[in-house]
Write an enzyme that holds these catalytic residues in place. Structure first.
Site, PDB file in Angstrom:
ATOM      1  N   THR A  85      36.097  40.905  48.640  1.00  5.62           N
ATOM      2  CA  THR A  85      36.394  42.353  48.593  1.00  5.62           C
ATOM      3  C   THR A  85      35.177  43.180  49.012  1.00  5.62           C
ATOM      4  O   THR A  85      35.314  44.264  49.564  1.00  5.62           O
ATOM      5  CB  THR A  85      36.876  42.792  47.192  1.00  5.62           C
ATOM      6  OG1 THR A  85      35.845  42.547  46.227  1.00  5.62           O
ATOM      7  CG2 THR A  85      38.147  42.059  46.791  1.00  5.62           C
TER       8      THR A  85
ATOM      9  N   LEU B  44      37.643  48.134  48.215  1.00  5.99           N
ATOM     10  CA  LEU B  44      38.971  48.447  47.684  1.00  5.99           C
ATOM     11  C   LEU B  44      39.572  47.115  47.228  1.00  5.99           C
ATOM     12  O   LEU B  44      40.252  46.423  47.973  1.00  5.99           O
ATOM     13  CB  LEU B  44      39.820  49.110  48.776  1.00  5.99           C
ATOM     14  CG  LEU B  44      41.101  49.816  48.360  1.00  5.99           C
ATOM     15  CD1 LEU B  44      40.863  50.865  47.288  1.00  5.99           C
ATOM     16  CD2 LEU B  44      41.774  50.446  49.580  1.00  5.99           C
ATOM     17  N   HIS B  45      39.287  46.750  45.976  1.00  6.37           N
ATOM     18  CA  HIS B  45      39.512  45.379  45.507  1.00  6.37           C
ATOM     19  C   HIS B  45      40.986  44.968  45.475  1.00  6.37           C
ATOM     20  O   HIS B  45      41.396  44.026  46.140  1.00  6.37           O
ATOM     21  CB  HIS B  45      38.944  45.215  44.089  1.00  6.37           C
ATOM     22  CG  HIS B  45      37.491  45.510  43.966  1.00  6.37           C
ATOM     23  ND1 HIS B  45      36.498  44.688  44.461  1.00  6.37           N
ATOM     24  CD2 HIS B  45      36.855  46.546  43.368  1.00  6.37           C
ATOM     25  CE1 HIS B  45      35.317  45.199  44.180  1.00  6.37           C
ATOM     26  NE2 HIS B  45      35.496  46.334  43.524  1.00  6.37           N
ATOM     27  N   ASP B  46      41.792  45.630  44.671  1.00  8.45           N
ATOM     28  CA  ASP B  46      43.097  45.090  44.301  1.00  8.45           C
ATOM     29  C   ASP B  46      44.106  44.974  45.440  1.00  8.45           C
ATOM     30  O   ASP B  46      44.885  44.006  45.461  1.00  8.45           O
ATOM     31  CB  ASP B  46      43.688  45.916  43.153  1.00  8.45           C
ATOM     32  CG  ASP B  46      42.884  45.748  41.870  1.00  8.45           C
ATOM     33  OD1 ASP B  46      42.996  46.611  40.977  1.00  8.45           O
ATOM     34  OD2 ASP B  46      42.136  44.760  41.762  1.00  8.45           O
TER      35      ASP B  46
END
Ligand code: RIB
Ligand code: CA
Length: 316
Positions: free
Chosen positions: A195, A241-243
């Site tokens: 990420t 923007l991880h998820d």
């Protein structure tokens, strides 16, 4: 083509919100429900925020479930410093009005998985793994019914973002993460290793803001707010923007590259609590228990997100 059935387990969180919007803007996926967990902010706020995001996406029909309000063993640790006091700071929001389901998220996970065919449902946990682990402990028979888990959490070559050793989701509930990695369910992990290779840019956020929809305006405001913490911490032009990486993987797996590895989670030492210990070079010669993602086509990732946001209603 029959849409892939998924369940998003989440602690919204602005990046969780983009993951939900990406999923709801993608006809290849059927979101059976959204299960909320305590994490970025306490459970009442993660529930509120999931409702706000579904209303923004024009999906007041979405089934939203309240889950665990604390980790399995440890005390809850939250992340208002990153996400703001509400967990969804950035845009101006009205309070939500869509309903929350009566059944507890853990009970619903057991119910829906027990009614499913083996492998029919994919779980996408993007917060602490508490709900998923509690469902596995409550009813182990659900394990073969989970087709795949695609989760955001952990870190190895990048280290941690909450302590030097641990990423937030795994740090908050390391015991739950350990249950998941020991379960035998096929797991794809989107750790900080990947990420942090796909950072938002001011130009991209502006291209979202100018989509001409409520979704675009609110998504841009969320990402502008949320990105500032990591930009300061890491000295980059944008934050990770991880998820949404979990959903993007389901939609376009070719954007990613990884390796089958054996992963264990530290649950004893306070110094390394929540560390995902990855046997990247197969020293233990243990059977791999996850596909650990470390490469991404960042431009493709952000093009995909912006394109799917355009599928959502212009006016929420
Ligand atoms: O470490 C990043 C993860 O922790 C993301 O899921 C973010 O939403 C927070 O939950
Ligand atoms: Ca999250």
């Amino acid at each position: 083509m029959t849409p892939r059935k998924i369940i998003i387990d989440t602690d919204p969180g602005q990046d969780d919100a983009l993951a939900i919007l990406l999923a709801l803007g993608s006809p290849e996926l059927e979101v059976l429900g959204i299960t909320c967990v305590a994490g970025n902010v306490p459970l009442p706020l993660t529930i509120r925020n999931a409702r706000l995001v579904c209303e923004l996406a024009g999906r007041r029909d979405m089934k939203i479930f309240a889950g665990c309000e604390r980790p399995m063993v440890r005390d809850l640790v939250t992340a208002e410093i990153v996400h703001g006091e509400t967990g969804l700071d950035g845009p101006d929001w009205d309070e939500p009005s869509m309903p929350v389901q009566d059944i507890h998220a853990v009970d619903w996970l057991v119910e829906v998985l027990m009614a499913a065919d083996d492998g029919e449902i994919t779980l996408c946990p993007v917060g602490p793994i508490t709900n998923v682990a509690m469902a596995m402990v409550r009813e182990p028979r659900i394990i073969p019914r989970i087709g795949q888990i695609v989760t955001m959490g952990g870190g190895y070559f990048v280290g941690g973002n909450t302590t030097p050793a641990a990423e937030f989701n795994v740090y908050v509930d390391p015991h739950a993460a350990a249950v998941m990695y020991r379960s035998g369910v096929p797991i794809v992990t989107m750790p900080l290793d990947v990420t942090h290779k796909a950072l938002m840019s001011p130009e991209w956020i502006e291209s979202v803001r100018t989509l001409g929809s409520d979704v675009g305006r609110k998504a841009a405001a969320m990402m502008s707010f949320y990105g500032r913490y990591d930009m300061k911490r890491y000295g980059e032009r944008g934050g990770p923007l991880h998820d949404p990486a979990t959903i993007a993987y389901l939609l376009e797996p070719g954007l990613y590259g990884g390796k089958d590895v054996f992963v264990e989670v530290e649950t004893h030492s306070e110094i390394t609590m929540g560390m995902t210990v990855v046997d990247y070079w197969h020293r233990l010669e243990r059977e791999p228990n996850c596909h650990w993602i470390s490469e991404v086509d960042s431009d493709g990732f952000y093009k995909l997100i912006r394109g799917r946001l355009m599928n959502l209603p212009a006016k929420s």
